[in-house]
Design an enzyme around this catalytic site. Structure first.
Site, mmCIF file in Angstrom:
data_model
loop_
_atom_site.group_PDB
_atom_site.id
_atom_site.type_symbol
_atom_site.label_atom_id
_atom_site.label_comp_id
_atom_site.label_asym_id
_atom_site.label_seq_id
_atom_site.Cartn_x
_atom_site.Cartn_y
_atom_site.Cartn_z
ATOM 1 N N LYS A 13 -10.875 -17.723 -10.559
ATOM 2 C CA LYS A 13 -12.009 -18.080 -9.683
ATOM 3 C C LYS A 13 -13.069 -17.004 -9.779
ATOM 4 C CE LYS A 13 -10.964 -14.826 -6.301
ATOM 5 N NZ LYS A 13 -11.715 -13.569 -6.125
ATOM 6 N N ASP A 138 -6.004 -15.417 -0.921
ATOM 7 C CA ASP A 138 -6.686 -16.321 -1.861
ATOM 8 C C ASP A 138 -5.796 -17.477 -2.324
ATOM 9 O OD1 ASP A 138 -8.879 -14.701 -1.743
ATOM 10 O OD2 ASP A 138 -8.644 -13.848 -3.758
HETATM 11 O O1 C5P Z 1 -4.155 -11.090 0.737
HETATM 12 P P1 C5P Z 1 -4.133 -10.159 -0.432
HETATM 13 O O2 C5P Z 1 -2.764 -9.603 -0.684
HETATM 14 O O3 C5P Z 1 -4.766 -10.729 -1.641
HETATM 15 O O4 C5P Z 1 -5.063 -8.939 -0.004
HETATM 16 C C1 C5P Z 1 -4.933 -7.653 -0.575
HETATM 17 C C2 C5P Z 1 -5.490 -6.624 0.400
HETATM 18 O O5 C5P Z 1 -6.898 -6.817 0.567
HETATM 19 C C3 C5P Z 1 -4.933 -6.720 1.800
HETATM 20 O O6 C5P Z 1 -3.774 -5.956 1.924
HETATM 21 C C4 C5P Z 1 -6.058 -6.158 2.647
HETATM 22 O O7 C5P Z 1 -6.042 -4.749 2.583
HETATM 23 C C5 C5P Z 1 -7.307 -6.592 1.894
HETATM 24 N N1 C5P Z 1 -7.917 -7.834 2.417
HETATM 25 C C6 C5P Z 1 -8.629 -7.805 3.616
HETATM 26 N N2 C5P Z 1 -9.211 -8.945 4.083
HETATM 27 C C7 C5P Z 1 -9.114 -10.107 3.397
HETATM 28 C C8 C5P Z 1 -8.412 -10.164 2.168
HETATM 29 C C9 C5P Z 1 -7.819 -8.999 1.706
HETATM 30 O O8 C5P Z 1 -8.742 -6.757 4.249
HETATM 31 N N3 C5P Z 1 -9.695 -11.205 3.880
#
Ligand code: C5P
Length: 284
Positions: A13, A138
């Site tokens: 994406k 995501d």
């Molecule tokens: O959800 P994911 O594991 O992809 O996110 C990785 C990191 O990015 C999370 O641990 C967080 O620190 C940060 N994040 C965030 N807010 C979001 C998505 C991700 O703070 N909406």
């Protein structure tokens, strides 16, 4: 015994814009973003086994089996559905890690969609999206199956119609750790809320990625790629970086930019997709 394997794509994406509008008490950030699917993919080759074991058949540099979202997704579905079947999974990684292209999340989403189909576990799209959210913010988008305007932490999705066009994507050669960008004290977290109609009806030039300033300060390589690509249009970073992209209506213009990059960076052309290549495997 493992059945014949089947191949499933996990598309990347791009975030056409990304605004940080706030922060939740658990530290996750409230976002508004436009997700665009593109035809650059990782590939999963999956064979079903009767013994209930879940394993990856190849080593993926930088992704130890314990933290692999593909294996975590398969185990989560097995647990949630009570299926007694297992899977052997080969992951062909084409999307860079720490690239902002959603590769790991897309791999996890395609694993959930593929195994739901192969194991005949019968979960619908919404149920799979709820499971996917446990794996990453995501992941629900890739199960949603359409280009989307996203809010919340990225899981509140509305279908978005986007033009057919081409993108040139540059990999600046660095891996950007997402948590480092979101936790930076310089990150602005007060973009004002917009409506899907505001985005759809305007030109994209004014739509920014709020994570870009922080990523460029920490990784000058990202800034350098944006500066260079900006000579051809509205160049921007996707997600928390590192990849940067620029849109073109004509494929030949995209080809010409790739030609000019010639060896300076890893770069490629991708086509905008209207829907996820596995959308037909899901019941709404
Ligand atoms: O959800 P994911 O594991 O992809 O996110 C990785 C990191 O990015 C999370 O641990 C967080 O620190 C940060 N994040 C965030 N807010 C979001 C998505 C991700 O703070 N909406």
């Amino acid at each position: 015994m493992t059945q014949t394997r089947q191949r499933f794509p996990a598309p990347a994406k791009l975030n056409l814009f990304l605004h940080v509008t706030g922060r939740r008490p658990d530290g996750y950030h409230l976002l508004q973003t436009a997700f665009q699917l593109i035809d650059r993919c990782d590939y999963l080759d999956i064979g079903v086994s009767a013994d209930g074991g879940i394993q990856r058949d190849n080593d993926v540099p930088g992704v130890p089996a314990e933290s692999d979202l593909v294996l975590r997704a398969a185990r989560l579905l097995q647990q949630a559905s009570g299926s007694r079947l297992g899977a052997h999974i080969h992951l062909q990684k084409n999307l860079p890690m720490g690239g902002g292209l959603g590769g790991g999340s897309s791999d996890a989403a395609s694993t959930l969609i593929a195994l739901n189909h192969l194991w005949q576990t019968g979960l619908n799209r919404k149920e799979l999206m709820t499971l996917g959210l446990q794996l990453g913010a995501d992941v629900p988008f890739f199960i949603f199956g359409r280009n989307a305007f996203a809010e919340g932490i990225g899981e509140e999705l509305q279908e978005l119609s986007t033009p057919d066009r081409w993108f040139v994507v540059i990999e600046p050669g660095v891996h950007v750790p997402t948590p480092a960008i979101f936790s930076a004290k310089e990150l602005t977290r007060n973009s004002k809320s917009v409506r899907i109609a505001d985005f759809s009806s305007s030109t994209e030039v004014q739509w920014k990625n709020d994570l870009q300033t922080v990523a460029c300060a920490l990784f000058p390589e990202v800034d350098e790629a944006i500066q260079w690509l900006s000579q051809f249009g509205n160049a921007k970073m996707t997600g928390s970086g590192a990849c940067v992209f620029c849109a073109f209506s004509d494929e030949s213009d995209a080809d010409e930019v790739i030609r000019q990059i010639s060896g300076r960076w890893t770069s490629w052309k991708a086509k905008a997709l209207n829907c996820h290549p596995m959308a037909n495997l899901l019941q709404s």
